[in-house]
Design an enzyme around this catalytic site. Sequence first.
Site, PDB file in Angstrom:
ATOM      1  N   ARG A  51       0.822  -1.213   0.000  1.00 49.22           N
ATOM      2  CA  ARG A  51       0.000   0.000   0.000  1.00 49.22           C
ATOM      3  C   ARG A  51       0.857   1.264   0.000  1.00 49.22           C
ATOM      4  O   ARG A  51       0.398   2.320  -0.413  1.00 49.22           O
ATOM      5  CB  ARG A  51      -0.935  -0.005   1.210  1.00 49.22           C
ATOM      6  CG  ARG A  51      -2.152  -0.886   0.954  1.00 49.22           C
ATOM      7  CD  ARG A  51      -3.091  -0.878   2.112  1.00 49.22           C
ATOM      8  NE  ARG A  51      -2.398  -1.242   3.338  1.00 49.22           N
ATOM      9  CZ  ARG A  51      -3.004  -1.449   4.500  1.00 49.22           C
ATOM     10  NH1 ARG A  51      -4.303  -1.303   4.612  1.00 49.22           N
ATOM     11  NH2 ARG A  51      -2.313  -1.787   5.559  1.00 49.22           N
ATOM     12  N   LYS A 145       2.715 -19.315   5.057  1.00 49.93           N
ATOM     13  CA  LYS A 145       2.079 -19.718   6.294  1.00 49.93           C
ATOM     14  C   LYS A 145       1.986 -18.501   7.214  1.00 49.93           C
ATOM     15  O   LYS A 145       2.738 -17.558   6.997  1.00 49.93           O
ATOM     16  CB  LYS A 145       2.864 -20.848   6.966  1.00 49.93           C
ATOM     17  CG  LYS A 145       4.321 -20.418   7.318  1.00 49.93           C
ATOM     18  CD  LYS A 145       4.826 -21.095   8.518  1.00 49.93           C
ATOM     19  CE  LYS A 145       4.545 -20.364   9.789  1.00 49.93           C
ATOM     20  NZ  LYS A 145       5.445 -19.278  10.146  1.00 49.93           N
ATOM     21  N   ASP A 174       6.285 -23.903   2.759  1.00 47.91           N
ATOM     22  CA  ASP A 174       6.824 -24.097   4.099  1.00 47.91           C
ATOM     23  C   ASP A 174       8.333 -24.092   3.886  1.00 47.91           C
ATOM     24  O   ASP A 174       8.891 -25.064   3.362  1.00 47.91           O
ATOM     25  CB  ASP A 174       6.368 -25.431   4.694  1.00 47.91           C
ATOM     26  CG  ASP A 174       6.854 -25.586   6.112  1.00 47.91           C
ATOM     27  OD1 ASP A 174       8.059 -25.331   6.354  1.00 47.91           O
ATOM     28  OD2 ASP A 174       6.061 -25.934   6.992  1.00 47.91           O
ATOM     29  N   HIS A 175       8.974 -22.982   4.231  1.00 51.69           N
ATOM     30  CA  HIS A 175      10.357 -22.839   3.772  1.00 51.69           C
ATOM     31  C   HIS A 175      11.287 -23.884   4.380  1.00 51.69           C
ATOM     32  O   HIS A 175      12.379 -24.121   3.871  1.00 51.69           O
ATOM     33  CB  HIS A 175      10.874 -21.405   3.965  1.00 51.69           C
ATOM     34  CG  HIS A 175      11.251 -21.061   5.368  1.00 51.69           C
ATOM     35  ND1 HIS A 175      10.338 -20.694   6.318  1.00 51.69           N
ATOM     36  CD2 HIS A 175      12.456 -21.002   5.989  1.00 51.69           C
ATOM     37  CE1 HIS A 175      10.959 -20.427   7.452  1.00 51.69           C
ATOM     38  NE2 HIS A 175      12.257 -20.610   7.281  1.00 51.69           N
ATOM     39  N   LYS A 179      15.006 -26.284   2.921  1.00 52.79           N
ATOM     40  CA  LYS A 179      16.339 -26.298   3.534  1.00 52.79           C
ATOM     41  C   LYS A 179      17.101 -27.525   3.040  1.00 52.79           C
ATOM     42  O   LYS A 179      16.534 -28.612   2.907  1.00 52.79           O
ATOM     43  CB  LYS A 179      16.221 -26.299   5.062  1.00 52.79           C
ATOM     44  CG  LYS A 179      15.719 -24.953   5.591  1.00 52.79           C
ATOM     45  CD  LYS A 179      15.831 -24.866   7.087  1.00 52.79           C
ATOM     46  CE  LYS A 179      15.130 -23.630   7.615  1.00 52.79           C
ATOM     47  NZ  LYS A 179      15.950 -22.434   7.703  1.00 52.79           N
ATOM     48  N   GLU A 213      15.707 -20.701  18.534  1.00 54.01           N
ATOM     49  CA  GLU A 213      16.097 -19.390  18.004  1.00 54.01           C
ATOM     50  C   GLU A 213      16.581 -18.512  19.152  1.00 54.01           C
ATOM     51  O   GLU A 213      16.061 -18.608  20.268  1.00 54.01           O
ATOM     52  CB  GLU A 213      14.899 -18.711  17.349  1.00 54.01           C
ATOM     53  CG  GLU A 213      14.334 -19.485  16.184  1.00 54.01           C
ATOM     54  CD  GLU A 213      13.196 -18.724  15.520  1.00 54.01           C
ATOM     55  OE1 GLU A 213      13.486 -17.913  14.638  1.00 54.01           O
ATOM     56  OE2 GLU A 213      12.041 -18.936  15.908  1.00 54.01           O
ATOM     57  N   ASP A 232       2.891 -20.923  14.904  1.00 53.28           N
ATOM     58  CA  ASP A 232       3.953 -20.314  14.091  1.00 53.28           C
ATOM     59  C   ASP A 232       4.977 -21.347  13.611  1.00 53.28           C
ATOM     60  O   ASP A 232       5.489 -21.244  12.502  1.00 53.28           O
ATOM     61  CB  ASP A 232       4.652 -19.232  14.933  1.00 53.28           C
ATOM     62  CG  ASP A 232       5.684 -18.448  14.139  1.00 53.28           C
ATOM     63  OD1 ASP A 232       5.316 -17.931  13.066  1.00 53.28           O
ATOM     64  OD2 ASP A 232       6.849 -18.361  14.587  1.00 53.28           O
ATOM     65  N   HIS A 237       6.228 -26.031  10.201  1.00 57.40           N
ATOM     66  CA  HIS A 237       7.626 -26.453  10.000  1.00 57.40           C
ATOM     67  C   HIS A 237       7.954 -27.767  10.707  1.00 57.40           C
ATOM     68  O   HIS A 237       8.537 -28.678  10.125  1.00 57.40           O
ATOM     69  CB  HIS A 237       8.595 -25.394  10.523  1.00 57.40           C
ATOM     70  CG  HIS A 237       8.429 -24.041   9.903  1.00 57.40           C
ATOM     71  ND1 HIS A 237       8.085 -23.865   8.591  1.00 57.40           N
ATOM     72  CD2 HIS A 237       8.562 -22.789  10.418  1.00 57.40           C
ATOM     73  CE1 HIS A 237       8.027 -22.570   8.320  1.00 57.40           C
ATOM     74  NE2 HIS A 237       8.303 -21.895   9.422  1.00 57.40           N
ATOM     75  N   LYS A 336      11.664 -19.152  21.148  1.00 56.01           N
ATOM     76  CA  LYS A 336      12.412 -17.915  20.903  1.00 56.01           C
ATOM     77  C   LYS A 336      13.259 -17.629  22.142  1.00 56.01           C
ATOM     78  O   LYS A 336      12.912 -18.042  23.247  1.00 56.01           O
ATOM     79  CB  LYS A 336      11.444 -16.746  20.698  1.00 56.01           C
ATOM     80  CG  LYS A 336      10.407 -16.994  19.612  1.00 56.01           C
ATOM     81  CD  LYS A 336      10.723 -16.212  18.368  1.00 56.01           C
ATOM     82  CE  LYS A 336       9.708 -16.435  17.284  1.00 56.01           C
ATOM     83  NZ  LYS A 336      10.297 -16.637  15.962  1.00 56.01           N
TER      84      LYS A 336
HETATM   85  C1  BG6 Z   1       9.016 -18.460  10.339  1.00 62.34           C
HETATM   86  C2  BG6 Z   1       8.396 -18.070  11.647  1.00 62.34           C
HETATM   87  O1  BG6 Z   1       8.118 -19.242   9.591  1.00 62.34           O
HETATM   88  O2  BG6 Z   1      10.194 -19.207  10.583  1.00 62.34           O
HETATM   89  C3  BG6 Z   1       9.376 -17.268  12.470  1.00 62.34           C
HETATM   90  O3  BG6 Z   1       7.229 -17.303  11.409  1.00 62.34           O
HETATM   91  C4  BG6 Z   1      10.681 -18.016  12.620  1.00 62.34           C
HETATM   92  O4  BG6 Z   1       8.845 -16.953  13.755  1.00 62.34           O
HETATM   93  C5  BG6 Z   1      11.187 -18.483  11.279  1.00 62.34           C
HETATM   94  O5  BG6 Z   1      11.622 -17.130  13.211  1.00 62.34           O
HETATM   95  C6  BG6 Z   1      12.392 -19.395  11.436  1.00 62.34           C
HETATM   96  O6  BG6 Z   1      12.957 -19.645  10.171  1.00 62.34           O
HETATM   97  P1  BG6 Z   1      14.503 -19.957  10.023  1.00 62.34           P
HETATM   98  O7  BG6 Z   1      14.658 -20.338   8.589  1.00 62.34           O
HETATM   99  O8  BG6 Z   1      15.239 -18.725  10.413  1.00 62.34           O
HETATM  100  O9  BG6 Z   1      14.759 -21.098  10.968  1.00 62.34           O
END
Ligand code: BG6
Length: 487
Positions: A51, A145, A174-175, A179, A213, A232, A237, A336
């Site tokens: 936006r 997601k 879903d990244h 990996k 993390e 999350d 994941h 976290k």
């Molecule tokens: C995201 C979450 O999908 O994945 C985040 O929303 C998280 O909260 C992140 O920090 C972690 O991804 P990676 O690749 O840094 O482990």
Amino acid sequence: MSPSSLPVDPFDLVIFGGTGDLAVRKLLPALFHRFVDGQIPASSRIIGIAREALDDDGYRELLRTSLSGTVDATQLDAFLQQVAYRSLDARKDEGWADFAALIKAQPDHVRVFYLSTSPELFVDICARLGQYELNKGASRVVMEKPIGRDLASANQINDAVGRVFDESQTFRIDHYLGKETVQNLLALRFGNALFEPLWNAGHIDHVQITVAETLGVGHRGAYYDRAGALRDMVQNHMLQLLCMVAMEPPSSLAPDAVRDEKLKVLHSLKTIDDSNAAQLTVRGQYRAGVAEGASVPGYPDELGHGKSNTETFVALKAEIANWRWAGVPFYLRTGKRLPNRVSEIVVAFKPVPHSIFDSAAGPLAQNRLVLRLQPDEGVKLWLTIKHPGPGGLRLRHVPLDMSFAEAFGVQQPDAYERLLLDVVRGNPTLFMRRDEVEAAWRWADPILAAWAASGEAPRPYAAGSWGPSAAVALIERDGRTWNDDSE
Ligand code: BG6
């Protein structure tokens, strides 16, 4: 050797949420790296949408600031020439006709619409894409997601998107599946004769999956406080990682062959609800502490409103009710503000049935296969050997250690690099099918309901610690411990 990167057809990649954190920190850098590798055809266009009232140059400047540093300025300039920007509001008509004309100017390009906005906007954006007939030809939609916040809201989103795009055009990202180590799990499990005969309840004692993390929620508080760690990280994941470890061998890497097997695992997960959630799950929330050498505030203070019932840590014991895995616990842990950034899958094998060694040899440890997803991706296989030299037979537990960076001398590509180009190619193997997302919510919803019904606040833990002590008790009750690779 096969080529390290496959060519793709010219494409237009439209990123909704183009000024957001994910786009700027992950998607654009991933695309830049692919550009440097020569994988982005010259006529392809990357179009940021948000936006904010920016023009092409304003957007390029914003990206230049976040991309510059280690990169070659000439290459960056060339890349940015392929980047454009349009200011659009999914809920207002203004600008959409011009945007549609821009896209239709390249009718032969593969079209990718990447929804990197809050999920509430997915429906409006897809409705507009349908209204302006942009879902034609080789067009695909990518959903980030979280898809919804429970099964009901996920269904609403999937139904609305499904009215405009077929399931075959829908890529739920879903990244974690992009990996390198996760894909390597496929190679390790199904490219070696060694592991598969042992990959079952007869030989495996338990599995641990940790995604730790060090960062707090930072400026993502508004999103995170409505989500929490289960929605999350775990629902998506971590369950995907669990599926990759636990699924039966698919007959091929064809998208549905892999996804059918993952789905069966999700369907076999034992229910955790208010009858057993107190024994099988632990929720935590970080408080002030020390992270990466600096004092940091607690989660409620970081949010700015001083109070929250959202979990920033989850540990749980999952079980898969099928022949292969009956009785093998899968311990999952994520949070976290933990002491280290480490993500790993640990497959712990059963002890030998009988020891031939006397006590002077020292204890016999279990074999463990540790797949490190990050920070330094690689595989360790912990074995028992004889301590070298004279002095009797003393046993040592040592890893066969393969760091991918050392072994291949290359920096591993970011997960998004692989996944974005898979979307352009139209290969959904590493993306979640609708029924997988639904099955994952079907498992997560009763846990969330049990927590809500209990009315208990998440257990506090100091930032920089490994979460609440109850998470240690969760696994120690079963006579096991969380993996500590430094031992
Ligand atoms: C995201 C979450 O999908 O994945 C985040 O929303 C998280 O909260 C992140 O920090 C972690 O991804 P990676 O690749 O840094 O482990």
